[in-house]
Write a protein that holds these residues in place. Structure first.
Motif, PDB file in Angstrom:
ATOM      1  N   UNK A 108      -1.883  -5.871   5.566  1.00 13.71           N
ATOM      2  CA  UNK A 108      -2.447  -4.581   6.313  1.00 13.71           C
ATOM      3  C   UNK A 108      -3.133  -3.918   5.466  1.00 13.71           C
ATOM      4  N   UNK A 109      -4.029  -2.906   5.979  1.00 11.82           N
ATOM      5  CA  UNK A 109      -4.643  -2.100   5.245  1.00 11.82           C
ATOM      6  C   UNK A 109      -4.623  -0.486   5.673  1.00 11.82           C
ATOM      7  N   UNK A 140      -2.738   6.727  -6.162  1.00 14.00           N
ATOM      8  CA  UNK A 140      -2.388   5.965  -4.815  1.00 14.00           C
ATOM      9  C   UNK A 140      -1.809   4.628  -5.274  1.00 14.00           C
ATOM     10  N   UNK A 141      -2.417   3.727  -5.811  1.00 18.92           N
ATOM     11  CA  UNK A 141      -2.189   2.339  -6.088  1.00 18.92           C
ATOM     12  C   UNK A 141      -0.890   2.355  -6.632  1.00 18.92           C
ATOM     13  N   UNK A 142      -0.458   3.306  -7.773  1.00 20.41           N
ATOM     14  CA  UNK A 142       0.903   3.143  -8.048  1.00 20.41           C
ATOM     15  C   UNK A 142       1.907   3.473  -7.162  1.00 20.41           C
ATOM     16  N   UNK A 143       1.715   4.714  -6.236  1.00 24.39           N
ATOM     17  CA  UNK A 143       2.495   5.276  -5.428  1.00 24.39           C
ATOM     18  C   UNK A 143       2.927   4.353  -4.278  1.00 24.39           C
ATOM     19  N   UNK A 144       1.538   3.662  -3.778  1.00 19.83           N
ATOM     20  CA  UNK A 144       1.859   2.709  -2.512  1.00 19.83           C
ATOM     21  C   UNK A 144       2.430   1.365  -2.940  1.00 19.83           C
ATOM     22  N   UNK A 145       2.273   1.196  -4.284  1.00 22.77           N
ATOM     23  CA  UNK A 145       2.529  -0.215  -4.623  1.00 22.77           C
ATOM     24  C   UNK A 145       1.784  -1.294  -4.270  1.00 22.77           C
ATOM     25  N   UNK A 171      -4.795  -2.286   0.402  1.00 18.81           N
ATOM     26  CA  UNK A 171      -4.421  -3.439   0.945  1.00 18.81           C
ATOM     27  C   UNK A 171      -2.803  -3.548   0.619  1.00 18.81           C
ATOM     28  N   UNK A 172      -2.113  -3.699   1.775  1.00 17.59           N
ATOM     29  CA  UNK A 172      -0.686  -3.950   1.604  1.00 17.59           C
ATOM     30  C   UNK A 172      -0.581  -5.530   1.964  1.00 17.59           C
ATOM     31  N   UNK A 173       0.840  -5.772   1.594  1.00 16.89           N
ATOM     32  CA  UNK A 173       1.314  -7.098   1.744  1.00 16.89           C
ATOM     33  C   UNK A 173       1.738  -7.574   3.486  1.00 16.89           C
ATOM     34  N   UNK A 174       1.854  -6.665   4.058  1.00 16.50           N
ATOM     35  CA  UNK A 174       2.085  -7.046   5.423  1.00 16.50           C
ATOM     36  C   UNK A 174       2.358  -5.587   6.118  1.00 16.50           C
ATOM     37  N   UNK A 193       6.335   1.150   5.724  1.00 15.48           N
ATOM     38  CA  UNK A 193       7.254   2.206   4.900  1.00 15.48           C
ATOM     39  C   UNK A 193       6.499   3.267   3.897  1.00 15.48           C
ATOM     40  N   UNK A 194       5.324   2.812   3.530  1.00 12.97           N
ATOM     41  CA  UNK A 194       4.505   3.713   2.858  1.00 12.97           C
ATOM     42  C   UNK A 194       4.028   4.999   3.647  1.00 12.97           C
ATOM     43  N   UNK A 195       3.799   4.664   4.907  1.00 12.03           N
ATOM     44  CA  UNK A 195       3.491   5.992   5.994  1.00 12.03           C
ATOM     45  C   UNK A 195       4.743   6.744   6.132  1.00 12.03           C
ATOM     46  N   UNK A 196       5.661   6.120   6.242  1.00 16.48           N
ATOM     47  CA  UNK A 196       6.860   7.129   6.329  1.00 16.48           C
ATOM     48  C   UNK A 196       7.510   7.650   5.106  1.00 16.48           C
TER      49      UNK A 196
END
Length: 104
Positions: free
Chosen positions: A4-5, A33-38, A59-62, A68-71
Motif C-alpha cells: 500500500x502507498x 517520515x521513513x523512520x516514523x512510518x517504519x 511504500x507500506x507492506x500492506x 495503522x500509520x494513518x491512525x
C-alpha cells in the motif's frame, strides 16, 4: 497482501522557495517520515509538466500497516512540522493499494 502507498502532493507556487523546500524535504522530512512510518522505501518527484508540483510516495507492506500509520501520532507530528515550516504550501494526500506490478 499487496503493498500500500501513501502519496503526498505539494504545490510550491513560489519558484524562489523550491530549492529550500527540496533541501528540507530531502534532508529532514523524508528521513523523519521513513523512520516514523517504519517504511523501507520512499520516492520523491518533481513534475516535468508543472514545476510547482512535488510528490512524495511511501511504500507500506500492506493496507494494515498503512492504516495503522494513518491512525497514529507520527503522521500528526509530521503534518504539524510541515505546517510550521511551510505554511503556504498546499497539500493533498492519497492512499493507494498495488493492483499489479510488472517488470521485464
Amino acid at each position: 497482501m499487496p503493498s500500500a502507498f501513501f502519496v503526498v502532493r505539494a504545490t510550491v507556487t513560489d519558484p524562489g522557495k523550491r530549492a529550500a523546500f527540496d533541501q528540507w524535504y530531502e534532508t529532514e522530512h523524508v528521513p523523519a517520515a521513513v523512520k516514523a512510518f517504519g517504511v523501507s522505501k520512499a520516492w520523491r518527484f518533481w513534475s516535468l509538466d508543472d514545476p510547482s508540483l512535488h510528490q512524495a510516495m511511501y511504500q507500506f507492506d500492506d493496507e494494515v500497516a498503512l492504516d495503522t500509520m494513518l491512525k497514529g501520532d507520527a503522521l500528526r507530528q509530521l503534518v504539524a512540522d510541515f505546517n510550521r515550516d511551510w505554511p503556504d504550501v498546499k497539500r493533498t494526500r492519497e492512499t493507494l493499494v498495488l493492483a499489479q506490478e510488472f517488470a521485464k
